[in-house]
Design an enzyme around this catalytic site. Structure first.
Site, PDB file in Angstrom:
ATOM      1  N   GLY A  13       0.837  -1.208   0.000  1.00 41.84           N
ATOM      2  CA  GLY A  13       0.000   0.000   0.000  1.00 41.84           C
ATOM      3  C   GLY A  13       0.868   1.253   0.000  1.00 41.84           C
ATOM      4  O   GLY A  13       0.377   2.369   0.065  1.00 41.84           O
ATOM      5  N   SER A  17       6.361  -0.376  -3.464  1.00 36.65           N
ATOM      6  CA  SER A  17       5.867  -1.617  -4.063  1.00 36.65           C
ATOM      7  C   SER A  17       4.888  -1.324  -5.202  1.00 36.65           C
ATOM      8  O   SER A  17       4.801  -2.104  -6.157  1.00 36.65           O
ATOM      9  CB  SER A  17       5.224  -2.517  -3.003  1.00 36.65           C
ATOM     10  OG  SER A  17       4.367  -1.794  -2.176  1.00 36.65           O
ATOM     11  N   CYS A 101      11.363 -10.675   9.922  1.00 33.54           N
ATOM     12  CA  CYS A 101      10.124 -10.668   9.120  1.00 33.54           C
ATOM     13  C   CYS A 101      10.439 -11.026   7.666  1.00 33.54           C
ATOM     14  O   CYS A 101       9.735 -11.827   7.055  1.00 33.54           O
ATOM     15  CB  CYS A 101       9.455  -9.289   9.215  1.00 33.54           C
ATOM     16  SG  CYS A 101       8.020  -9.146   8.139  1.00 33.54           S
ATOM     17  N   CYS A 222       6.937  -1.587  12.941  1.00 30.38           N
ATOM     18  CA  CYS A 222       5.541  -1.371  12.593  1.00 30.38           C
ATOM     19  C   CYS A 222       4.617  -1.645  13.782  1.00 30.38           C
ATOM     20  O   CYS A 222       3.620  -0.961  13.968  1.00 30.38           O
ATOM     21  CB  CYS A 222       5.161  -2.225  11.398  1.00 30.38           C
ATOM     22  SG  CYS A 222       5.492  -3.971  11.650  1.00 30.38           S
TER      23      CYS A 222
HETATM   24  N1  LIG Z   1       1.906  -5.608   4.501  1.00 28.19           N
HETATM   25  C1  LIG Z   1       2.592  -5.881   3.376  1.00 28.19           C
HETATM   26  N2  LIG Z   1       1.987  -6.565   2.378  1.00 28.19           N
HETATM   27  C2  LIG Z   1       2.639  -6.869   1.242  1.00 28.19           C
HETATM   28  N3  LIG Z   1       3.918  -6.500   1.013  1.00 28.19           N
HETATM   29  C3  LIG Z   1       4.565  -5.828   1.952  1.00 28.19           C
HETATM   30  C4  LIG Z   1       3.940  -5.462   3.188  1.00 28.19           C
HETATM   31  N4  LIG Z   1       4.833  -4.760   3.931  1.00 28.19           N
HETATM   32  C5  LIG Z   1       5.969  -4.700   3.194  1.00 28.19           C
HETATM   33  N5  LIG Z   1       5.821  -5.335   2.000  1.00 28.19           N
HETATM   34  C6  LIG Z   1       6.831  -5.532   0.925  1.00 28.19           C
HETATM   35  O1  LIG Z   1       8.120  -5.331   1.451  1.00 28.19           O
HETATM   36  C7  LIG Z   1       8.730  -4.198   0.817  1.00 28.19           C
HETATM   37  C8  LIG Z   1       9.561  -3.436   1.825  1.00 28.19           C
HETATM   38  O2  LIG Z   1       8.734  -2.986   2.832  1.00 28.19           O
HETATM   39  P1  LIG Z   1       9.155  -1.797   3.790  1.00 28.19           P
HETATM   40  O3  LIG Z   1       8.011  -1.507   4.673  1.00 28.19           O
HETATM   41  O4  LIG Z   1      10.438  -2.172   4.394  1.00 28.19           O
HETATM   42  O5  LIG Z   1       9.553  -0.659   2.779  1.00 28.19           O
HETATM   43  P2  LIG Z   1       8.823   0.618   2.165  1.00 28.19           P
HETATM   44  O6  LIG Z   1       9.933   1.384   1.534  1.00 28.19           O
HETATM   45  O7  LIG Z   1       7.989   1.323   3.176  1.00 28.19           O
HETATM   46  O8  LIG Z   1       7.932   0.015   0.973  1.00 28.19           O
HETATM   47  P3  LIG Z   1       6.534   0.583   0.447  1.00 28.19           P
HETATM   48  O9  LIG Z   1       6.752   2.017   0.007  1.00 28.19           O
HETATM   49  O10 LIG Z   1       6.186  -0.339  -0.689  1.00 28.19           O
HETATM   50  O11 LIG Z   1       5.580   0.481   1.622  1.00 28.19           O
HETATM   51  C9  LIG Z   1       7.575  -3.394   0.250  1.00 28.19           C
HETATM   52  O12 LIG Z   1       7.981  -2.577  -0.811  1.00 28.19           O
HETATM   53  C10 LIG Z   1       6.618  -4.486  -0.172  1.00 28.19           C
HETATM   54  O13 LIG Z   1       7.005  -5.058  -1.392  1.00 28.19           O
END
Ligand SMILES: Nc1ncnc2c1ncn2[C@@H]1O[C@H](COP(=O)(O)OP(=O)(O)OP(=O)(O)O)[C@@H](O)[C@H]1O
Length: 432
Positions: A13, A17, A101, A222
């Site tokens: 979200g 991603s 995680c 988180c």
């Molecule tokens: N709840 C979730 N559901 C699906 N994929 C997740 C979720 N949380 C993280 N990811 C995956 O792990 C990646 C890294 O997550 P992280 O929270 O570390 O980075 P982020 O830079 O905040 O990424 P994003 O901008 O996509 O939220 C995300 O880009 C996504 O692909």
């Protein structure tokens, strides 16, 4: 021969991603988006943040016109990530739940779900990282002009796939990916590995992804959210009151609620004292926390440590390390800290000694990551190969032991037992 056509992208979200999924679509893959619900938490307005993120991920799929799925790993997250986090804190270490995680949830549960249930040929995430396999694919597309290079068979690649640092060194997330399995890595695509965050935002803005662009970067753990960290931990761990003790004169300066609440190098707020004190040592047996009056106190610096059993991304230790028993490389023990040059020495039990070229501050047990030396770049001018390690199990002493280099050069590493804090910093006595 099975080719990579269907990629399942983990959609949080967030903007990273979302753009990862968009780029995969542009590369011609069949893309499916999956949101994982790992933790039930409420924001300051009582709204479940995971539900809001899930809605945002669903909208991304609508905009990109790709299928959307939601899976719940709340139970797995609690058992494998959160329980480990509490256990580690209780032992006085500083765990990194993001690393755990990635290992257990994203690159294990999600990976298997994508491959087994959704028929994925590969998974993708919005992490800023690269793999040697992707580099090869991009090279082939650019120089050999083989469109089928897009769909090369990842399952039959013989050489171990390496994890490489992202082009955007500020955003590089290889630290968090340091425990990922080779099996998952060889079927993972990181579409953002060659891009800067700024460019990713520009792509989002130009492609109707405004709703994710406006979201704040996820920071910190988180599950803690905006709550006070100490209060949060004390909801789950029994308080264990003890003393703050000055390492200068062994005086008791105050009391705390639990030695495990403090991390090496952290500023300790000691009730009634105006001047800052910094944690340099913890005594889990008596529950005391030793503090120094300066942020750069020499007691906070170490140049030698021994890791627990190493997790090699490529499954085997580098050939040079096996051959010579020693290897020059770089390491970091915190996300975004500058890489520190070091020498690795391999032990027979799978652990390694790390000797830093210069002493580093606040080397907390619980995390470590070793990318291989810059001299060994796979492509000149690009980021170093990452050879991450397991957890640091003990930090032994501040300075070098005389004659140590000679010992290790001869392949006979002496094992030192960790000294008691009292002996280590000049023999301060028990508090009176
Ligand atoms: N709840 C979730 N559901 C699906 N994929 C997740 C979720 N949380 C993280 N990811 C995956 O792990 C990646 C890294 O997550 P992280 O929270 O570390 O980075 P982020 O830079 O905040 O990424 P994003 O901008 O996509 O939220 C995300 O880009 C996504 O692909």
């Amino acid at each position: 021969m099975q080719a990579v056509r269907h990629v399942v992208c983990a959609l949080s979200g967030g903007v990273d991603s979302a753009v990862a999924a968009l780029l995969l679509r542009r590369r011609g893959y069949q893309v499916t988006g999956v949101f994982m619900k790992n933790w039930d938490s409420l924001d300051e307005h009582g709204v479940c943040t995971a539900d809001k993120d899930c809605e945002d991920a669903y909208r991304v799929c609508q905009i990109l016109d790709i299928p959307f799925h939601q899976v719940s790993y709340i139970k797995e997250y609690w058992n494998d990530v959160f329980s480990d986090f509490l256990n580690e804190y209780e032992k006085g270490r500083t765990p990194n739940p993001d690393i755990v995680c990635n290992k257990h949830i994203k690159f294990s549960c999600f990976f298997h779900y994508a491959v087994d249930n959704l028929g994925a040929d590969a998974i993708a995430t919005g992490h800023y990282a690269r793999t040697s396999l992707e580099d090869e694919e991009v090279f082939q597309q650019k120089h050999i002009k083989r469109p089928e290079g897009l769909f090369r068979n990842r399952f039959e690649v013989r050489n171990a796939v390496k994890l490489l640092q992202a082009a955007d060194s500020f955003k590089d997330q290889t630290f968090f990916l340091s425990q990922v399995s080779q099996d998952a890595l060889r079927r993972t695509i990181f579409p953002l590995g060659g891009l800067t965050k700024q460019f990713v935002k520009k792509i989002a803005a130009e492609n109707r992804l405004h709703h994710v662009l406006q979201k704040k970067e996820s920071m910190g753990m988180c599950f803690v959210g905006k709550r006070n960290f100490e209060h949060f931990l004390l909801q789950y761990l029994q308080p264990r009151p003890g003393h703050f003790i000055s390492i200068e004169d062994n005086k008791v300066l105050g009391t705390h609620k639990g030695w495990f609440l403090y991390t090496l190098g952290q500023r300790a707020n000691i009730g009634g004292l105006r001047e800052p004190w910094y944690v340099v040592e913890k005594d889990g047996v008596k529950g005391n926390v030793f503090v120094a009056p300066r942020k750069d106190h020499p007691a906070l610096y170490r140049d030698l440590l021994r890791t627990s059993r190493v997790h090699w991304i490529t499954e085997e230790p580098p050939a040079a390390l096996v051959r010579d028993k020693m290897m020059e490389c770089h390491f970091r023990f915190r996300h975004q800290m500058a890489l520190v040059p070091c020498v690795l020495t391999l032990n027979q039990d799978g652990t390694v000694w790390v000797t830093a070229v210069q002493a580093v501050r606040a080397l907390a047990t619980g995390q470590l990551h070793i990318p291989k030396g810059f001299r060994d770049l796979p492509v000149p001018g690009v980021a170093p190969v990452t050879v991450p390690l397991g957890r640091v199990c003990c930090v032994l002493q501040r300075g070098r032991v005389p004659g140590q280099r000679e010992d290790r050069a001869a392949g006979a590493v002496r094992l030192h037992t960790p000294e008691e804090p009292a002996q280590r910093w000049g023999g301060h006595r028990e508090p009176q």
